[in-house]
Design an enzyme around this catalytic site. Sequence first.
Site, PDB file in Angstrom:
ATOM      1  N   SER A  87       0.842  -1.205   0.000  1.00 39.01           N
ATOM      2  CA  SER A  87       0.000   0.000   0.000  1.00 39.01           C
ATOM      3  C   SER A  87       0.873   1.249   0.000  1.00 39.01           C
ATOM      4  CB  SER A  87      -0.962  -0.043   1.189  1.00 39.01           C
ATOM      5  OG  SER A  87      -1.884   1.024   1.134  1.00 39.01           O
ATOM      6  N   HIS A 191      -8.304   1.591  -0.781  1.00 36.17           N
ATOM      7  CA  HIS A 191      -8.188   0.673  -1.925  1.00 36.17           C
ATOM      8  C   HIS A 191      -9.551   0.176  -2.405  1.00 36.17           C
ATOM      9  CE1 HIS A 191      -3.900   0.862  -1.525  1.00 36.17           C
ATOM     10  NE2 HIS A 191      -4.008   0.538  -0.244  1.00 36.17           N
TER      11      HIS A 191
END
Length: 304
Positions: A87, A191
């Site tokens: 991430s 996300h």
Amino acid sequence: MLAVLCPGQGAQTPGMLLPWLELDSVAQRLHALSNATEVDLIAHGTTSDADTIRDTAIAQPLLVATAIATGREALAGLTPGVVAGHSVGEFAAAALAGTLADADAVSLVTVRGRAMAQAAAQSEPTSMAAVLGGVAEEVAEKLESLGLTPANANGGGQVVAAGAKSAIDALVAEPPARARVVELQVAGAFHTSYMAPAVEILADAASGVARTRPTATLLSNADGTAVDSGDEVLARLVSQVASPVRWDLCMERMLELGVTGILEVAPGGVLTGLAKRGMKGVPAVALKTPDDLPAARELLEAHA
């Protein structure tokens, strides 16, 4: 071959910079990187409490700066074979792989963190939860029935679900069979499509950032592929804000590439934990304090 891994949001802990600031070289890097952001990284990494550093706008630049500064210290000028980040850690990975300047990575991720916090605030209440164990098909069916997105496929039987807070509450209350669900301390459904407004803001900021071809094999969160173009690296960094993280595919790719050692930069621990299940038998060192540097350098000598 050595892989250097950079952790993502949630790895931060109160006071995590205190021992690192005792090293002049790391302290100098951190102070320089603090100048690249509007966030007081030194204060937040030493005196701020857990609730404060959970704030997306603070956590993200703090994590990326810590990863870069400690990674540079451990590598001591060596270029690793493979670099990857989970991430937001992908921004630190892009810096350690030579695609972005360190200051640009921190500056850009500051925009990212602020934009994601704003996107979360503009939507209905959202959250994320780790689903540990269970049968993959049954977990997927459960998430779909609740309208949740598998935002992180972390491998080793771990999936992170994201979506409406009410749906996460329902998942926690009634988890899939043989699975455990733990809600995460994050500020929104990262996300997922909830983050779409942040993508546009980040794209605008990224358009003026210099980028070069990676000097190490840099893996993408999107699908675990190695990205060898600076333009593509930056494009993927922008799009991943609203797209699932496929860390399982990153680990598979590392094994295919012949990775024989793993160094997770500070604040390390999460990704080496995942590697114990997804990359069994590969020796790993997680940097938590400077006391871990001798083991990291032994690993470098053996696998770099």
